[in-house]
Each structure stands twice: as C-alpha cells, then as structure tokens.
Design a protein around this motif. Structure first.
Motif, PDB file in Angstrom:
ATOM      1  N   SER A   7     -12.019   6.676  -5.553  1.00  0.00           N
ATOM      2  CA  SER A   7     -10.822   6.230  -4.867  1.00  0.00           C
ATOM      3  C   SER A   7     -11.171   5.357  -3.668  1.00  0.00           C
ATOM      4  O   SER A   7     -12.264   5.471  -3.108  1.00  0.00           O
ATOM      5  CB  SER A   7      -9.995   7.437  -4.400  1.00  0.00           C
ATOM      6  OG  SER A   7      -8.651   7.047  -4.239  1.00  0.00           O
ATOM      7  N   ASP A   8     -10.222   4.501  -3.300  1.00  0.00           N
ATOM      8  CA  ASP A   8     -10.340   3.739  -2.051  1.00  0.00           C
ATOM      9  C   ASP A   8     -11.675   3.013  -1.936  1.00  0.00           C
ATOM     10  O   ASP A   8     -12.439   3.217  -0.991  1.00  0.00           O
ATOM     11  CB  ASP A   8     -10.088   4.694  -0.873  1.00  0.00           C
ATOM     12  CG  ASP A   8      -8.677   5.245  -0.912  1.00  0.00           C
ATOM     13  OD1 ASP A   8      -7.791   4.624  -0.315  1.00  0.00           O
ATOM     14  OD2 ASP A   8      -8.435   6.262  -1.604  1.00  0.00           O
ATOM     15  N   LEU A   9     -11.910   2.148  -2.910  1.00  0.00           N
ATOM     16  CA  LEU A   9     -13.158   1.379  -2.953  1.00  0.00           C
ATOM     17  C   LEU A   9     -13.170   0.291  -1.875  1.00  0.00           C
ATOM     18  O   LEU A   9     -14.233  -0.110  -1.416  1.00  0.00           O
ATOM     19  CB  LEU A   9     -13.320   0.734  -4.339  1.00  0.00           C
ATOM     20  CG  LEU A   9     -13.624   1.661  -5.518  1.00  0.00           C
ATOM     21  CD1 LEU A   9     -12.524   2.666  -5.834  1.00  0.00           C
ATOM     22  CD2 LEU A   9     -13.920   0.847  -6.766  1.00  0.00           C
ATOM     23  N   GLY A  49      -6.812   3.592  -6.797  1.00  0.00           N
ATOM     24  CA  GLY A  49      -6.183   2.695  -5.838  1.00  0.00           C
ATOM     25  C   GLY A  49      -6.953   2.339  -4.586  1.00  0.00           C
ATOM     26  O   GLY A  49      -7.978   2.911  -4.280  1.00  0.00           O
ATOM     27  N   ASP A  50      -6.380   1.352  -3.866  1.00  0.00           N
ATOM     28  CA  ASP A  50      -7.099   0.653  -2.797  1.00  0.00           C
ATOM     29  C   ASP A  50      -8.435   0.175  -3.362  1.00  0.00           C
ATOM     30  O   ASP A  50      -9.508   0.414  -2.791  1.00  0.00           O
ATOM     31  CB  ASP A  50      -7.260   1.521  -1.540  1.00  0.00           C
ATOM     32  CG  ASP A  50      -5.982   1.617  -0.719  1.00  0.00           C
ATOM     33  OD1 ASP A  50      -4.970   0.992  -1.104  1.00  0.00           O
ATOM     34  OD2 ASP A  50      -5.993   2.301   0.322  1.00  0.00           O
ATOM     35  N   LEU A  51      -8.313  -0.527  -4.485  1.00  0.00           N
ATOM     36  CA  LEU A  51      -9.506  -1.058  -5.157  1.00  0.00           C
ATOM     37  C   LEU A  51     -10.146  -2.114  -4.268  1.00  0.00           C
ATOM     38  O   LEU A  51     -11.361  -2.219  -4.182  1.00  0.00           O
ATOM     39  CB  LEU A  51      -9.112  -1.673  -6.503  1.00  0.00           C
ATOM     40  CG  LEU A  51      -8.273  -0.769  -7.417  1.00  0.00           C
ATOM     41  CD1 LEU A  51      -7.806  -1.543  -8.638  1.00  0.00           C
ATOM     42  CD2 LEU A  51      -9.075   0.456  -7.838  1.00  0.00           C
ATOM     43  N   GLY A  79      -3.274   0.946  -5.210  1.00  0.00           N
ATOM     44  CA  GLY A  79      -2.932   1.582  -3.935  1.00  0.00           C
ATOM     45  C   GLY A  79      -2.230   0.567  -3.050  1.00  0.00           C
ATOM     46  O   GLY A  79      -1.964  -0.566  -3.473  1.00  0.00           O
ATOM     47  N   ASN A  80      -1.962   0.953  -1.820  1.00  0.00           N
ATOM     48  CA  ASN A  80      -1.194   0.072  -0.934  1.00  0.00           C
ATOM     49  C   ASN A  80      -1.934  -1.217  -0.576  1.00  0.00           C
ATOM     50  O   ASN A  80      -1.315  -2.195  -0.183  1.00  0.00           O
ATOM     51  CB  ASN A  80      -0.782   0.822   0.340  1.00  0.00           C
ATOM     52  CG  ASN A  80      -1.930   1.552   0.991  1.00  0.00           C
ATOM     53  OD1 ASN A  80      -2.480   2.482   0.398  1.00  0.00           O
ATOM     54  ND2 ASN A  80      -2.309   1.147   2.183  1.00  0.00           N
ATOM     55  N   HIS A  81      -3.252  -1.243  -0.702  1.00  0.00           N
ATOM     56  CA  HIS A  81      -3.999  -2.469  -0.413  1.00  0.00           C
ATOM     57  C   HIS A  81      -4.037  -3.425  -1.604  1.00  0.00           C
ATOM     58  O   HIS A  81      -4.573  -4.522  -1.491  1.00  0.00           O
ATOM     59  CB  HIS A  81      -5.439  -2.138  -0.014  1.00  0.00           C
ATOM     60  CG  HIS A  81      -5.576  -1.744   1.427  1.00  0.00           C
ATOM     61  ND1 HIS A  81      -6.014  -2.606   2.406  1.00  0.00           N
ATOM     62  CD2 HIS A  81      -5.308  -0.573   2.050  1.00  0.00           C
ATOM     63  CE1 HIS A  81      -6.018  -1.985   3.573  1.00  0.00           C
ATOM     64  NE2 HIS A  81      -5.602  -0.746   3.386  1.00  0.00           N
ATOM     65  N   MET A 151      -2.636   9.600  -8.874  1.00  0.00           N
ATOM     66  CA  MET A 151      -1.848   8.627  -8.109  1.00  0.00           C
ATOM     67  C   MET A 151      -2.563   8.335  -6.794  1.00  0.00           C
ATOM     68  O   MET A 151      -3.412   9.123  -6.367  1.00  0.00           O
ATOM     69  CB  MET A 151      -0.441   9.188  -7.868  1.00  0.00           C
ATOM     70  CG  MET A 151      -0.413  10.546  -7.201  1.00  0.00           C
ATOM     71  SD  MET A 151       1.097  11.491  -7.562  1.00  0.00           S
ATOM     72  CE  MET A 151       2.205  10.762  -6.370  1.00  0.00           C
ATOM     73  N   HIS A 152      -2.210   7.223  -6.177  1.00  0.00           N
ATOM     74  CA  HIS A 152      -2.903   6.865  -4.932  1.00  0.00           C
ATOM     75  C   HIS A 152      -2.447   7.725  -3.753  1.00  0.00           C
ATOM     76  O   HIS A 152      -3.255   8.320  -3.038  1.00  0.00           O
ATOM     77  CB  HIS A 152      -2.695   5.380  -4.612  1.00  0.00           C
ATOM     78  CG  HIS A 152      -3.416   4.959  -3.368  1.00  0.00           C
ATOM     79  ND1 HIS A 152      -4.790   4.914  -3.295  1.00  0.00           N
ATOM     80  CD2 HIS A 152      -2.964   4.597  -2.138  1.00  0.00           C
ATOM     81  CE1 HIS A 152      -5.157   4.531  -2.074  1.00  0.00           C
ATOM     82  NE2 HIS A 152      -4.067   4.336  -1.363  1.00  0.00           N
ATOM     83  N   HIS A 153      -1.127   7.793  -3.533  1.00  0.00           N
ATOM     84  CA  HIS A 153      -0.612   8.486  -2.347  1.00  0.00           C
ATOM     85  C   HIS A 153      -0.381   9.964  -2.625  1.00  0.00           C
ATOM     86  O   HIS A 153       0.260  10.306  -3.625  1.00  0.00           O
ATOM     87  CB  HIS A 153       0.718   7.870  -1.911  1.00  0.00           C
ATOM     88  CG  HIS A 153       0.606   6.478  -1.399  1.00  0.00           C
ATOM     89  ND1 HIS A 153       0.558   5.382  -2.244  1.00  0.00           N
ATOM     90  CD2 HIS A 153       0.529   5.984  -0.139  1.00  0.00           C
ATOM     91  CE1 HIS A 153       0.472   4.278  -1.511  1.00  0.00           C
ATOM     92  NE2 HIS A 153       0.442   4.606  -0.236  1.00  0.00           N
ATOM     93  N   GLY A 189      -5.739   9.752  -3.739  1.00  0.00           N
ATOM     94  CA  GLY A 189      -6.674   9.163  -2.779  1.00  0.00           C
ATOM     95  C   GLY A 189      -5.919   8.893  -1.496  1.00  0.00           C
ATOM     96  O   GLY A 189      -5.188   9.749  -1.016  1.00  0.00           O
ATOM     97  N   HIS A 190      -6.099   7.683  -0.945  1.00  0.00           N
ATOM     98  CA  HIS A 190      -5.366   7.144   0.206  1.00  0.00           C
ATOM     99  C   HIS A 190      -5.798   7.711   1.562  1.00  0.00           C
ATOM    100  O   HIS A 190      -5.862   6.984   2.537  1.00  0.00           O
ATOM    101  CB  HIS A 190      -3.854   7.306   0.024  1.00  0.00           C
ATOM    102  CG  HIS A 190      -3.052   6.692   1.121  1.00  0.00           C
ATOM    103  ND1 HIS A 190      -3.082   5.329   1.388  1.00  0.00           N
ATOM    104  CD2 HIS A 190      -2.229   7.236   2.062  1.00  0.00           C
ATOM    105  CE1 HIS A 190      -2.287   5.087   2.420  1.00  0.00           C
ATOM    106  NE2 HIS A 190      -1.771   6.218   2.847  1.00  0.00           N
ATOM    107  N   VAL A 191      -6.061   9.017   1.635  1.00  0.00           N
ATOM    108  CA  VAL A 191      -6.315   9.627   2.946  1.00  0.00           C
ATOM    109  C   VAL A 191      -7.799   9.644   3.304  1.00  0.00           C
ATOM    110  O   VAL A 191      -8.173  10.085   4.392  1.00  0.00           O
ATOM    111  CB  VAL A 191      -5.715  11.049   3.030  1.00  0.00           C
ATOM    112  CG1 VAL A 191      -4.195  10.957   3.029  1.00  0.00           C
ATOM    113  CG2 VAL A 191      -6.196  11.936   1.894  1.00  0.00           C
TER     114      VAL A 191
END
Ligand code: FE2
Ligand code: FE2
Length: 248
Positions: A7-9, A49-51, A79-81, A151-153, A189-191
């Motif tokens: 997650s969050d790469l 997400g946040d790839l 993700g959001n990014h 999911m991302h969030h 992920g996300h956090v």
C-alpha cells in the motif's frame, strides 16, 4: 493460499529520486524481491492505492513494468493521490472495465475477494458513493462465501486526528451494506501505519506503506518517518485468516 498487500507506494516519476527523503522505487524493488525470494508461492498481489505521489502517466507505466511478472496475479486499487483514468490506462486488463469505478471481484480458495474504489478526485478523504455501494450489496448477496474487502481508505479511526478526519466519508452507508453480507475482514492503506479494529462483523486491518510511515498518534499533520519498507501478508487456510505485517 497467500495474498500480499502493498500500500501507499507513493512513487515518483524520477527513477532514482526520493520522496520525502525516501527511496520509494528502491523500497518497492526491495519489497518485491523479498516477496519473491522469501514468501514461497503467492497467489495474489494487491496494491491498495496511493500508487504514485503525483499524477503522472509515466510513473504508472514504470510501476506497470516493475510488477510485470505479476500480471495474472495482480489487483490494483486507487487512493487519493491517484488519477483513476491513468490507473485504468496502465492496468486496465486487471480491472473491471465495465465499471466507472476501479473494482475487482475474484475467488481465492473459500474466500471472495472484493476491491473497492474509494477515490474522490482531488479530495483527501475516501468516498464510495451510492452506485458502488449498490454494486457491493449485489455482489455480497450473490454468494455466501466469506468475503475479504480491499480498499484504500479505512472506514474507522486509527487514533491519529489529522488522518482520522479524512477516512471513508460515507462509512455509515457502507456499514449498512457490510452488515448484510458475509464480510470477514477489510484490508486498507492510507494511514501509513499498522492498526486493527472492528467494523460491523468484520475485522479491519490497516497496512503500513512500502515508502514511508506516519507516526501513530502524532499531533503534527504529516508527521512521518522512514523506517523499513513494510507490507502485509494474508494467509487463507480453509475459512481461517492469518495476517501479519512484514518490515524489511
Ligand atoms: Fe498514502
Ligand atoms: Fe491516501
């Protein structure tokens, strides 16, 4: 059956550059090498997400190359990014193309795995929306097999105020859908930190980042540290779920 979640790469367009001081591409390569050499047979790699850090098509293309060995075992969520259409362009064949959001559904052993798209363009918080929630309700009603959601969030707080204000915004509507279905666990992920919690009948697991981590319970927004690249392993045995975080 074994799933690996990255997650969050937060990848950047420069192959050698750093993001917030972290060697994000090097970290991803290390994590992929570790999975390949140490984890035996892995059935699925899920990127939650946040790839990327900035929305650039060439960064997605480079990521697609980096995970090219995984093509038939790969699922990707935004993700959001992220930019939804850039993700679709790079990974379209691993996504449900008839859906406006980037979802996936697949069976693994006794489990049904469902990926949800929580991206709300140019916002930090997550959002599923009515269409996707109706779709999820339908999918959950289709089978009595235990379901794992990705999911991302996260739909619940993790105890860090500046992250908790931007979680899944429509979590109450999501809860009403999850309550009706056989959802056993939700992986997010996300956090950029490890945490566990409960949501309806499901256990929630948040997964740290392969890039850099956020300080749990920090008071200062975006308080981060480098630490080792980190990811999650999920083992499914019959109807049992075993999960752990790997810090390299
Ligand atoms: Fe992130
Ligand atoms: Fe995020």
């Amino acid at each position: 059956m074994r799933i690996v979640q990255f997650s969050d790469l937060h990848l950047i367009s420069a192959a050698e550059g750093r993001s917030w001081g972290a060697d994000v591409w090097g970290n991803l390569r290390r994590a992929l090498a570790h999975v390949q050499s140490e984890l035996g047979n892995v059935d699925l790699l899920v990127l939650t997400g946040d790839l990327v850090n900035q929305r650039r098509a060439e960064t997605y293309a480079r990521l697609r190359d980096a995970v090219s060995g995984w093509t038939d075992k790969l699922h990707v969520l935004p993700g959001n990014h992220d930019d939804r259409e850039m993700v679709r362009a790079a990974f379209g064949d691993r996504l449900l193309l008839d859906s406006p959001s980037l979802n996936f559904v697949t069976m693994l052993g006794a489990f049904r795995l469902i990926g949800l798209d929580t991206l709300r363009p140019w916002r930090v918080h997550g959002y599923l929306g009515k269409t996707q929630l109706a779709w999820l309700e339908q999918e959950l009603a289709r089978s009595s097999a235990p379901a794992l959601l990705f999911m991302h969030h996260p739909p619940i707080r993790v105890g860090t105020w500046w992250l908790d204000k931007d979680l899944l915004r429509d979590h109450e509507q999501f809860r009403r859908v999850v309550e009706k279905g056989p959802v056993r666990a939700i992986f997010t992920g996300h956090v950029h930190q490890e945490s566990t919690g409960h949501f309806a009948s499901a256990q929630v697991f948040t997964t740290p980042s392969t890039a850099y981590q956020f300080n749990p319970r920090s008071l200062m927004p975006a308080s981060r540290f480098h630490g080792p690249p980190t990811f999650r392993v999920i083992d499914l045995d019959d109807e049992r779920i075993d999960t752990r975080v790997v810090r390299l």
